[in-house]
Write a protein that holds these residues in place. Structure first.
Motif, short mmCIF file in Angstrom:
data_model
loop_
_atom_site.label_atom_id
_atom_site.label_comp_id
_atom_site.label_asym_id
_atom_site.label_seq_id
_atom_site.Cartn_x
_atom_site.Cartn_y
_atom_site.Cartn_z
N ALA B 235 56.97 23.49 71.67
CA ALA B 235 58.35 23.97 71.78
C ALA B 235 59.13 23.12 72.77
CB ALA B 235 58.36 25.44 72.21
N CYS B 236 58.48 22.75 73.89
CA CYS B 236 59.20 21.99 74.92
C CYS B 236 59.53 20.58 74.44
CB CYS B 236 58.39 21.94 76.21
SG CYS B 236 58.40 23.50 77.07
N ILE B 237 58.62 19.98 73.67
CA ILE B 237 58.93 18.67 73.12
C ILE B 237 60.15 18.79 72.20
CG2 ILE B 237 58.10 16.87 71.55
CD1 ILE B 237 55.27 17.41 72.69
N THR B 238 60.18 19.88 71.43
CA THR B 238 61.33 20.09 70.54
C THR B 238 62.61 20.28 71.37
OG1 THR B 238 59.74 21.21 69.12
CG2 THR B 238 62.03 21.34 68.48
N ILE B 239 62.52 21.05 72.47
CA ILE B 239 63.68 21.24 73.36
C ILE B 239 64.18 19.88 73.84
CG2 ILE B 239 64.36 21.99 75.68
CD1 ILE B 239 62.68 24.47 75.31
N LEU B 240 63.25 19.04 74.22
CA LEU B 240 63.59 17.76 74.81
C LEU B 240 64.46 16.92 73.87
CD1 LEU B 240 62.87 16.26 77.42
CD2 LEU B 240 61.01 15.17 76.19
N PHE B 241 64.18 17.00 72.57
CA PHE B 241 64.95 16.21 71.63
C PHE B 241 66.16 16.95 71.08
CE2 PHE B 241 60.87 14.03 71.63
CZ PHE B 241 61.30 12.72 71.78
N TRP B 280 73.83 21.76 63.73
CA TRP B 280 72.59 22.19 63.07
C TRP B 280 71.43 21.24 63.36
CZ3 TRP B 280 71.65 26.87 62.11
CH2 TRP B 280 72.65 27.75 61.68
N MET B 281 71.74 20.02 63.78
CA MET B 281 70.65 19.12 64.21
C MET B 281 70.00 19.69 65.46
SD MET B 281 72.44 15.50 63.47
CE MET B 281 71.15 14.29 63.51
N TRP B 282 70.78 20.46 66.24
CA TRP B 282 70.18 21.24 67.31
C TRP B 282 69.72 22.60 66.76
CZ3 TRP B 282 72.56 25.97 68.61
CH2 TRP B 282 71.86 26.71 69.56
N GLY B 283 70.58 23.22 65.96
CA GLY B 283 70.39 24.62 65.57
C GLY B 283 69.11 24.87 64.80
N HIS B 284 68.74 23.93 63.92
CA HIS B 284 67.52 24.21 63.19
C HIS B 284 66.27 24.05 64.05
CE1 HIS B 284 65.51 25.78 59.88
NE2 HIS B 284 64.52 25.02 60.25
N PRO B 285 66.13 22.94 64.77
CA PRO B 285 64.99 22.87 65.70
C PRO B 285 64.97 24.08 66.65
CG PRO B 285 65.98 20.71 65.49
CD PRO B 285 66.87 21.65 64.74
N GLU B 286 66.13 24.56 67.05
CA GLU B 286 66.20 25.71 67.95
C GLU B 286 65.42 26.91 67.39
OE1 GLU B 286 67.03 26.57 70.85
OE2 GLU B 286 67.35 28.73 70.74
N VAL B 287 65.55 27.11 66.09
CA VAL B 287 64.83 28.22 65.47
C VAL B 287 63.32 28.05 65.67
CG1 VAL B 287 64.38 29.40 63.30
CG2 VAL B 287 66.65 28.49 63.76
N TYR B 288 62.87 26.80 65.54
CA TYR B 288 61.44 26.57 65.71
C TYR B 288 61.05 26.58 67.17
CZ TYR B 288 61.08 26.06 60.83
OH TYR B 288 61.10 26.35 59.50
N ILE B 289 61.99 26.19 68.05
CA ILE B 289 61.72 26.28 69.48
C ILE B 289 61.35 27.72 69.83
CG2 ILE B 289 62.78 26.22 71.78
CD1 ILE B 289 64.46 23.81 70.73
#
Lengths: 328, 656
Positions: B235-241, B280-289
């Motif tokens: 999750a944190c790696i995803t946050i980072l990007f 949504w380039m943030w918003g979709h990863p956010e869901v997985y975060i």
């Protein structure tokens, strides 16, 4: 004891199947699942295909889940096997990496097939000259212009049955999305752009349409009715409408632009350049490629040219239903 | 003079709505009550020393938890107000603009100020304990992250009574969110609330990546690390990007609104479609975060309550990493209807479906962890069992939404609403609640009452299905999201009414939980170190509940995955691990700077919102002053002497 349990399980499963059957039959009456045109028909079939493919996985997994939580409860007299250190099986894991892959490949096939299929207007009526309707989402009403018929309406449209309708979508304010569920899926209407979308009604009737993307205060009031009628009735309505004295010119448009809701309305004539000017005014001049109208390759007034159904922009229609003309 | 004050106040405060006056009164009363209680019991110093200046990850976790539960309450009240308005056609309970503000704040709060902090609460409460560390890598930064989050959340929440709430939707698409569509200050509160807390989120992401990579106990190879910590890493790696994209997007929107730039306004040559892509380039990863840590939680709980090793550990790790990478390649599925080409839509349809593969594998692995185990159903497991069927169905409707041409019919309808609530409530909320129940005894030293927990579980769960299942069908019957009312002629009344009943059931479930906590504080069963019947498997269960400030008297030497389980197993066979020598423990000192600095950030945000340059300058100077002060603080750590450690451990019943 054991038998009565089995009997209960049987009853439970039978009731569940009955409930699902009732829901499936009843849901056939819901707008999206009760299509009245070829586009919505394709989408409905795709929906059912995806439901079935998902159910193929979901139902057995739910069954396994129920079985496991009943059988492996932590009770002193539980005689089911207990293997606290069993934690790996390449064979089993290969199976459940494999099954979802197969399902996704199948569903992916149908998805891609229909994504490309919906690019073009319906093949069965390719010989029929389409009707073009220019749609503008305003705060908070829908303006519809019929460039070939030289009439315009507010919050309602009439269309001839079995005729492809080419909608050209834009917005004078917020982004909206134009949706007539029984005829087909929605497409965004955005300021400064002219988006295309094909729909067609296979039978006469009255259908519900609405804006689907939030536009502010009275978004909820942006509903409209679509009446599909025979070609004769449509022609009658057009000539009757052309008798209306109200003209959609710049003054009338400015009046409509005042924020607020509106009742249905008919204009007997209109300024043929109005739609273009709406697109340009809201940003089209910065993005000339967004609206073919602006390049002049898409004459607004001359209906016979634009509606032959075989001109380059129709062939280039790419997304299921439409595209902003920006990637040429 | 008086008139100008009156004018100012009429603009500054939100007026004219009895609901908001009610809120004003209750906010005032609660504030007075808090001040009174703190003063009466002489607790100000305690509050400052133990909480406002703490850098202890456990206390920061608890503060995140309290804040997120308050936000869950606020977001939940928003939801109930909406469901009341929609219960029947033509209800005149809320005005259109008020309804629009409420769904906007509901979404923003639930994702950014409820789910995110509840996730950070669990990170903080668990990760250092689980990897055998004494704190996170950067304890000061950790405190700063928390206070930035809280100030951001406060900034968004004051908009309710001051200035006016945002009302352009939780992702606020331009041009509606530009000055032309939203001239009020609500949108600025939104931008600055999210920006300030976003800095905190990004810092937390970095903090936990470093913590996990650098601070694991000796011997704990990455592939021996508990799955929850793995999920935090992914999750944190995803946050980072992902989070930098959000920051940039909102910064551009801010430039549009504040300086009249034209990044997203079409009439100045900008492009609103760019915003939709970026958000949504943030918003979709956010869901997985937010959902990945929930997956980690379930993995811990399923193993503990099945008394069995997790099935397919390597598959689980691989699946999480695949999800976190794939999550960056699906964003377009949020706007198939914006008119991309068939090639683009096909690509994103397939990538979206592909995410279902690793997710499905995880479900199978959980099921086969239970298979041939011995399952008991205490609260954490109960919520896990509620999650599995709920998430399966929610995942399946997600796959249906990925079918691009069909999505043209689901998009922006209640079908979509039902889907994402099913994965976010069934997956994220159920997961976090399971995690809170699971680790509560570890952090607080007592268990939450099971009986009231069961009532809460069943009302929540049944309420969920009653609320959201009808919404799938409403969507298929043409009801779009964000409408504040509808007519009788639509035939949507019965399904909407049912849905409202379900929403209130979930509200009652929440009240049961409040009662459960209040009851357990007084009567809860004391928790031992290995609180769940001695079935704990990972390091956090090897230390006392609650843990001492330094967590581990000696840092454990790890030999296996599920090391604590193996220690116990060896012990039963008569094999004891050699005792290690106690050494003085190096700890970070408390600091007031995070709290002070975040308060100055609040001033900056508030100043930008109201265009008060003097306040922006004061705030910015304060922020830089705080950075300066921190840079020249050298007295930031201390050692706990061995004697003190021995004494503390003795009081906890452990001898060295």
């Amino acid at each position: 004891m054991k038998n009565s349990h089995k009997w209960l399980w049987g009853l439970g499963i039978a009731l569940a199947i009955a409930a699902v059957a009732i829901v499936v039959v009843w849901s056939g009456s819901l707008m999206v699942l009760d299509p009245k045109g070829p586009v919505a028909e394709i989408q409905k079939n795709l929906i059912w295909i995806s439901v079935i493919l998902c159910a193929v996985i979901i139902v057995p997994v739910l069954g396994i889940f129920a079985f496991i939580i009943v059988r492996y409860r932590d009770k002193p007299d539980n005689k089911a096997p207990y293997e606290p250190n069993w934690s790996h099986s390449t064979k089993l894991e290969a199976i459940w990496w494999g099954i979802p892959i197969v399902i996704v490949v199948l569903l992916g096939y149908f998805t891609v097939r229909d994504t490309y299929k919906l690019v073009k207007p319906p093949a069965e009526t390719a010989h029929v000259a389409p009707v073009t309707i220019q749609v503008t989402s305003m705060d908070w009403k829908w303006l519809f212009q019929y460039p070939d018929q030289d009439i315009a309406t507010i919050n309602y449209i009439n269309i001839p049955e079995n005729t492809p309708i080419q909608f050209v979508l834009t917005s004078s304010a917020a982004m909206n999305s134009f949706w007539i569920p029984q005829l087909g899926g929605q497409t965004y209407a955005m300021p400064g752009m002219a988006m295309r979308m094909w729909l067609q009604a296979d039978e006469t009737g009255e259908y519900f349409g609405s804006g689907a993307n939030f536009t502010g205060t009275d978004f909820a009031k942006m509903n409209f009715t679509v009446k599909s009628m025979s070609q004769d009735d449509f022609n009658d309505w057009v000539s009757k409408s052309q008798q209306e004295t109200a003209k959609l010119d710049n003054a009338a448009y400015n009046k409509l632009s005042v924020k607020g809701t509106a009742d249905i309305q008919t204009f007997g004539s209109m300024d043929p350049n109005l739609f273009n000017s709406i697109v340009i005014k809201n940003g089209g001049h910065h993005h000339p490629a967004n609206g073919l109208d602006i390049r002049g390759a898409y004459p607004v007034k001359d209906g016979s040219n634009e509606s032959s159904g075989s001109e380059p922009d129709a062939a280039n229609q790419t997304s299921g239903l439409s595209q902003p003309e920006m990637n040429h | 003079m008086l008139d100008s004050i009156k004018d100012f106040a009429a603009d500054f405060f939100v007026t004219g709505d009895p609901l908001i006056y009610g809120a004003d009164v209750s906010i005032a009363l609660v504030s007075i009550a808090i001040v009174f209680v703190l003063t009466y019991f002489k607790k100000w110093k305690w509050l400052w020393r133990e909480w406002l200046t703490t850098v202890d990850h456990k206390k920061i976790g608890i503060m995140y938890l309290i804040a997120s539960l308050l936000m869950l309450f606020r977001g939940g009240v928003d939801a109930l107000l909406m469901r009341t308005q929609l219960a029947l056609p033509n209800v005149e309970f809320l005005q259109a603009d008020h309804y629009n503000a409420i769904f906007t704040t509901h979404g923003t709060i639930m994702i950014l100020f409820m789910a995110m902090p509840m996730m950070f609460a669990l990170f903080n409460m668990v990760v250092p304990l689980q990897i055998g560390a004494r704190d996170v890598a950067f304890p000061f930064l950790n405190a700063l992250s928390f206070w930035l989050f809280l100030m951001g959340a406060m900034l968004l929440n004051v908009s309710f009574v001051i200035g006016g709430s945002p009302d352009a939707g939780w992702l606020s698409y331009p041009p509606l969110s530009e000055l032309s569509g939203s001239p009020g200050v609500g949108q600025d509160f939104y931008i600055w609330g999210i920006q300030i807390s976003g800095i905190g989120s990004l810092a937390t992401g970095i903090n936990f990546i470093v913590t996990i990579l650098k601070m694991r106990a000796p011997g704990m190879k990455l592939m021996k690390m508990p799955l929850f910590s793995w999920s935090v890493l992914s999750a944190c790696i995803t946050i980072l990007f992902a989070f930098p994209i959000l920051t940039i997007t909102l910064a551009l929107l801010f430039l549009d609104r504040y300086f009249g730039a034209h990044f997203f306004t079409l009439d100045g040559g900008g492009m609103s479609m760019m915003y939709v892509n970026l958000i949504w380039m943030w918003g979709h990863p956010e869901v997985y975060i937010v959902v990945l840590p929930a997956f980690g939680i379930f993995s811990e709980i399923v193993a503990t309550f099945s008394k069995k090793t997790i099935f397919g550990y390597k598959s689980m790790v691989f699946a999480m990493m695949v999800i976190s990478v794939l999550s960056f390649f699906t964003w377009v599925h949020h706007f198939f209807t914006m008119g991309s080409s068939a090639d683009v839509n096909s690509f994103f349809a397939i990538t979206t479906m592909a995410i279902a593969i690793p997710t499905g594998v995880k479900v199978f692995n959980w099921l086969f962890t239970m298979f041939r185990g011995r399952i008991s159903f205490q609260s954490p497991m109960l919520w896990t069992m509620g999650f599995i069927p709920c998430f399966l169905v929610g995942g399946a409707t997600g796959v249906m939404l990925a079918v691009a041409p069909a999505d043209f019919q689901y998009h922006n309808s209640y079908f979509l609403i039902a889907h994402f609530h099913q994965v976010l409530i069934g997956g994220v909320v159920f997961g976090y609640l399971a995690g809170i129940y699971y680790w509560w005894p570890k952090l607080f030293g007592f268990k939450l009452d099971e009986k009231r927990g069961r009532w809460a579980f069943w009302t929540w769960n049944i309420g969920f299905y009653v609320c959201f299942f009808p919404q799938y069908f409403l969507g298929l019957d043409g009801m779009t999201r964000r409408v504040y009312t509808y007519g009788w002629d639509r035939g949507w009344a019965a399904l909407n009414f049912t849905s409202t009943i379900g929403a209130f059931m979930m509200g009652i479930g929440f009240l049961f939980q409040v009662w459960q906590i209040a009851y357990s504080v007084r009567k809860g069963e004391r928790a031992t170190g290995d609180a769940w019947g001695g079935n704990g498997r990972t390091l956090e269960w090897s230390i006392p509940s609650p843990p001492p400030v330094y967590n581990f008297a000696v840092v454990p030497q790890v030999k296996h995955a599920d090391d604590w389980f193996h220690v116990k197993e060896d012990k039963a066979k008569g094999i004891e691990r050699p005792k290690q020598q106690l050494e003085p423990i190096h700890m970070p000192k408390n600091s007031a700077i995070p709290f002070v600095m975040a308060s100055f950030f609040f001033l900056v945000g508030f100043g930008f919102t109201f265009h008060w340059t003097w306040m922006i300058i004061v705030g910015a100077l304060g922020v830089f002053g705080s950075l300066f002060a921190r840079s020249f603080s050298y007295d930031v750590d201390y050692y706990i002497p061995v004697d003190e450690v021995i004494e503390t451990e003795r009081k906890l019943g452990r001898s060295y």
